[in-house]
Design an enzyme around this catalytic site. Structure first.
Site, short mmCIF file in Angstrom:
data_model
loop_
_atom_site.label_atom_id
_atom_site.label_comp_id
_atom_site.label_asym_id
_atom_site.label_seq_id
_atom_site.Cartn_x
_atom_site.Cartn_y
_atom_site.Cartn_z
N VAL A 11 -74.12 24.26 82.03
CA VAL A 11 -75.49 23.88 81.69
C VAL A 11 -76.49 24.95 82.13
CG1 VAL A 11 -77.31 22.21 82.27
CG2 VAL A 11 -75.05 21.41 81.62
N THR A 121 -77.08 15.77 85.82
CA THR A 121 -77.02 14.32 85.56
C THR A 121 -76.96 13.61 86.90
OG1 THR A 121 -75.83 14.77 83.52
CG2 THR A 121 -75.68 12.52 84.39
N PHE A 255 -68.35 9.54 66.06
CA PHE A 255 -67.76 8.99 67.29
C PHE A 255 -66.93 7.74 67.08
CE2 PHE A 255 -68.53 11.13 71.27
CZ PHE A 255 -69.26 12.22 70.81
N TYR A 257 -63.68 8.15 65.77
CA TYR A 257 -62.33 8.65 65.52
C TYR A 257 -61.41 8.20 66.65
CZ TYR A 257 -64.37 11.79 62.10
OH TYR A 257 -65.03 12.30 61.03
N GLY A 259 -58.15 8.63 69.11
CA GLY A 259 -57.50 9.82 69.68
C GLY A 259 -56.86 9.50 71.01
N CYS A 266 -68.14 15.29 81.57
CA CYS A 266 -69.27 14.35 81.59
C CYS A 266 -68.89 12.89 81.40
CB CYS A 266 -70.28 14.76 80.53
SG CYS A 266 -71.07 16.32 80.94
N1 LIG Z 1 -70.94 20.55 81.13
C1 LIG Z 1 -71.59 19.81 80.26
O1 LIG Z 1 -71.23 19.72 79.08
C2 LIG Z 1 -72.82 19.05 80.68
C3 LIG Z 1 -73.65 18.50 79.70
C4 LIG Z 1 -74.79 17.80 80.09
C5 LIG Z 1 -75.07 17.63 81.44
N2 LIG Z 1 -74.22 18.14 82.38
C6 LIG Z 1 -74.57 17.95 83.79
O2 LIG Z 1 -75.15 19.17 84.26
C7 LIG Z 1 -74.79 19.39 85.63
C8 LIG Z 1 -74.08 20.73 85.75
O3 LIG Z 1 -72.88 20.66 85.01
P1 LIG Z 1 -71.99 21.96 84.69
O4 LIG Z 1 -70.90 21.52 83.79
O5 LIG Z 1 -72.89 23.07 84.29
O6 LIG Z 1 -71.41 22.25 86.16
P2 LIG Z 1 -70.55 23.51 86.63
O7 LIG Z 1 -69.64 22.99 87.67
O8 LIG Z 1 -70.02 24.26 85.46
O9 LIG Z 1 -71.65 24.46 87.33
C9 LIG Z 1 -72.36 24.14 88.49
C10 LIG Z 1 -72.72 25.45 89.19
O10 LIG Z 1 -73.60 25.16 90.28
C11 LIG Z 1 -73.30 26.10 91.31
N3 LIG Z 1 -73.88 25.64 92.59
C12 LIG Z 1 -73.49 24.62 93.37
N4 LIG Z 1 -74.31 24.53 94.45
C13 LIG Z 1 -75.24 25.50 94.32
C14 LIG Z 1 -76.36 25.90 95.09
N5 LIG Z 1 -76.68 25.30 96.23
N6 LIG Z 1 -77.10 26.95 94.64
C15 LIG Z 1 -76.77 27.59 93.50
N7 LIG Z 1 -75.72 27.24 92.72
C16 LIG Z 1 -74.97 26.21 93.13
C17 LIG Z 1 -71.79 26.17 91.29
O11 LIG Z 1 -71.30 27.32 91.96
C18 LIG Z 1 -71.51 26.18 89.79
O12 LIG Z 1 -71.45 27.49 89.27
C19 LIG Z 1 -73.93 18.19 86.04
O13 LIG Z 1 -74.75 17.22 86.62
C20 LIG Z 1 -73.40 17.69 84.70
O14 LIG Z 1 -73.08 16.31 84.74
C21 LIG Z 1 -73.11 18.86 82.04
#
Ligand SMILES: NC(=O)c1ccc[n+]([C@@H]2O[C@H](COP(=O)([O-])OP(=O)(O)OC[C@H]3O[C@@H](n4cnc5c(N)ncnc54)[C@H](O)[C@@H]3O)[C@@H](O)[C@H]2O)c1
Length: 445
Positions: A11, A121, A255, A257, A259, A266
Site C-alpha cells: 500500500v 486498515t 465476486f 465465482y 474457487g 486482507c
Molecule cells: N496489501 C493490500 O492489498 C492492502 C489493500 C488495502 C489495505 N491494506 C492495508 O494497508 C496496510 C499495509 O498493508 P501492506 O500490504 O502494504 O503491508 P506490508 O506488510 O506489505 O508493508 C508494511 C510496511 O511497513 C513497514 N513498517 C512497519 N513498521 C514501520 C515503522 N515504524 N516505520 C516505517 N515502516 C514501518 C514494514 O517494514 C513494511 O515494509 C495494512 O493495514 C493492510 O491491511 C492492504
C-alpha cells in the site's frame, strides 16, 4: 504538495508512487533497511504490474525519495500517511503495534503542523488512539504543534493496484476538521477529476467502511463456495448457476465465482478483525463467523478430492502444482490456498513439483520454507514428467490455454484437479482428461 508515506509495503509504495506521479514530492519511509537500500537502487520489493516503471520514472524526476529516517520526511511534509502493516494478532484482532509506534515517533519528531492520515486498515477508534499518542508525545516536550487526524482507508487490489489507485471507485475520507477535508480534497482531485468520487464522513465510519467492504466481498465468496459444494452434491453445475443468478442486476456477476477460498493479506485478517470488534462490543456476529468457517473448509476442497481419488496415504504419489500465489498478477502468498493444499498432500506422503510465474521466491524463502518433498521448476511444463495428477491453483493467464497434448504426453496419468475460479468450461473430459473441479460433480467420481 509535500507528502511522506510511512511504511513502504504494497500500500505505501503504491500510494507514494501514485502521488509522486501526479506531481507531488513524496518521501517513502520504511524501517526495513534492505528494502530502502534496494528501492534506492531501483530494485522493487514486490511484483505489481506497472509499478517498477512508475517508481523509476519518479525517482529520476526527483519527485520520489526513499529513506529509513522519519525526520528526512518530516521537515517539509504537509501530509503524512501511515501505511504500516496491521497483521492479525493472536486473538484475531488487528495488531496495532506498528501504527501506534509510528504515532509515537510522529509525536516526538514532528516540527510543524501536519495532517496525519491513516491508510492502514485499523479497528474502529484507532484514529482516537493515534491522536492521543501523538498528543501525549507533544505534551512531553511541551509542544503545541497543531495536527489533524484523517482516516483514508485503501481499497486497492493487489495485481491491479496502480489502476485502482489512479482511478479509484471511491475515495473515503473520515475527518473532523474542515481544514483536513479541504487538504484531502485537493490532494485527491487529480485522481477523481472526471467526477467527484470522494465520500466524506466521520473517522469511525471511515474505519468501519474498510472492514465492511472486505467482509461483504468475503461473504459473497463464501456464499458462492457453499453453493458450489451443494451444486456438486445435487448434480448441478455451479458455473451455470452463477450465470443464472448474476444476470439479476440486484445480484450482479462480480465476486460470485466459486474457487478454493479467499486468501491474501486482507480478507482473512479483516474478516477476523471485524468478528473480534463485534465480540469485544458484546455482539456475536454469526454470519461473519460462518464466512470464515466456510472459507477455512474451502481451502481443502481440492486436496480432499485428491484424497478421494488416490486414497489417504499418498506415499509414492507425485503431483504437479500450477500456481502458488493467492491470486494472479501478484507474488503475494499470504493465506494462499496453495499453502494449505500442498502441506496437506505432503503430510500424507506426496511429492510436489511446483511452478508459479512470480511467487516461487516467496514460497521457497518464506511460506513453504524448509518443507520437504517440494521441488520448484522454472516452467509449467517441466513440472509434469511422471506426475500422478496436476493441480491448478491460481488463475494466471498462462494457465488458461496450455498445450493439452503436451500435458498428456508428459503426465503419468491425464488427471487434472482445478481449484481455480472462473475456468469452469474447459471441457477437459472431451480432451481425454480425468477432470475434477469445484462445484461440478466429476463423471469419474
Ligand atoms: N496489501 C493490500 O492489498 C492492502 C489493500 C488495502 C489495505 N491494506 C492495508 O494497508 C496496510 C499495509 O498493508 P501492506 O500490504 O502494504 O503491508 P506490508 O506488510 O506489505 O508493508 C508494511 C510496511 O511497513 C513497514 N513498517 C512497519 N513498521 C514501520 C515503522 N515504524 N516505520 C516505517 N515502516 C514501518 C514494514 O517494514 C513494511 O515494509 C495494512 O493495514 C493492510 O491491511 C492492504
Amino acid at each position: 504538495m509535500n507528502i511522506t508515506v510511512i511504511g513502504t509495503g504494497y500500500v505505501g509504495l503504491v500510494t507514494g508512487t501514485c502521488f509522486s506521479e501526479m506531481g507531488n514530492t513524496v518521501t517513502c519511509i520504511d524501517i526495513d533497511e534492505n528494502k530502502i537500500e534496494n528501492l534506492k537502487k531501483g530494485i522493487i520489493p514486490i511484483y505489481e504490474p506497472g509499478l517498477e516503471a512508475m517508481v523509476l520514472k519518479n525517482v529520476k524526476n526527483k519527485s520520489l525519495f526513499f529513506s529509513t529516517e522519519l525526520k528526512d520526511g518530516l521537515t517539509k511534509a504537509e501530509i503524512v500517511f501511515i501505511a504500516v502493516g496491521t497483521p492479525m494478532g493472536d486473538d484475531g484482532s488487528a495488531d496495532l503495534q506498528y501504527v501506534l509506534a509510528v504515532a509515537e515517533q510522529l509525536g516526538s519528531e514532528m516540527e510543524k503542523s501536519l495532517i496525519v492520515v491513516d491508510k492502514s486498515t485499523v479497528p474502529i477508534g484507532t484514529g482516537d488512539k493515534v491522536k492521543a499518542v501523538i498528543q501525549e508525545e507533544l505534551d512531553k516536550r511541551g509542544s503545541n504543534i497543531d495536527f489533524h487526524i484523517v482516516s483514508n482507508p485503501e481499497f486497492l487490489k493487489e495485481g491491479a493496484a496502480l489502476q485502482d489507485f489512479m482511478k479509484p471507485d471511491r475515495v473515503v475520507i473520515g475527518a473532523e476538521s474542515k481544514e483536513a477535508f479541504d487538504v484531502m480534497k485537493d490532494l485527491y482531485a487529480p485522481f477523481t477529476h472526471n467526477h467527484d468520487r470522494m465520500i466524506t464522513m466521520d473517522i469511525r465510519s471511515a474505519e468501519m467502511t474498510k472492514y465492511v467492504a472486505n467482509a461483504m466481498l468475503a461473504t459473497k465468496i463464501s456464499f458462492m463456495n457453499e453453493v458450489a459444494n451443494i451444486c456438486e452434491l445435487v448434480g448441478a453445475d455451479v458455473n451455470q448457476v452463477r450465470i443464472g443468478i448474476g444476470s439479476d442486476s440486484r445480484i450482479g456477476y462480480s465476486f460470485i465465482y466459486p474457487g478454493s477460498g479467499y486468501g491474501g493479506s486482507c480478507f482473512p485478517k479483516d474478516v477476523k478483525a471485524l468478528k473480534r470488534i463485534a465480540e469485544e462490543n458484546g455482539y456475536q456476529p454469526s454470519l461473519i463467523t460462518s464466512v470464515e468457517e466456510v472459507n477455512d473448509r474451502q481451502k481443502l476442497v481440492i486436496s480432499n478430492k485428491v484424497i478421494k481419488r488416490f486414497g489417504e496415504n499418498l506415499s509414492g504419489k507425485i503431483f504437479a502444482i500450477w500456481g502458488l500465489a493467492f491470486k494472479p498478477e501478484t507474488d503475494d502468498m499470504r493465506e494462499a490456498p496453495a499453502i494449505y493444499i500442498i502441506k496437506d498432500l505432503v503430510k500424507r506422503g506426496a511429492k510436489i513439483k511446483a511452478y508459479d510465474p512470480k511467487a516461487m521466491v516467496e514460497a521457497k524463502d518464506y511460506y513453504l520454507k524448509g518443507l520437504e518433498g517440494i521441488t520448484y521448476f522454472n516452467s509449467k511444463y517441466e513440472t509434469l514428467q511422471n506426475v500422478d495428477a496436476m493441480l491448478m491453483l491460481t488463475e494466471w493467464k498462462e494457465f488458461r490455454s496450455p498445450d493439452f497434448g503436451e500435458l498428456k504426453s508428459q503426465m503419468k496419468n491425464a488427471i487434472i484437479f482445478d481449484g481455480r475460479n472462473q475456468y469452469g468450461n474447459l471441457n477437459l473430459e472431451e480432451k481425454g482428461f480425468e477432470y475434477y473441479q469445484i462445484g461440478k460433480k466429476s463423471i469419474y467420481s
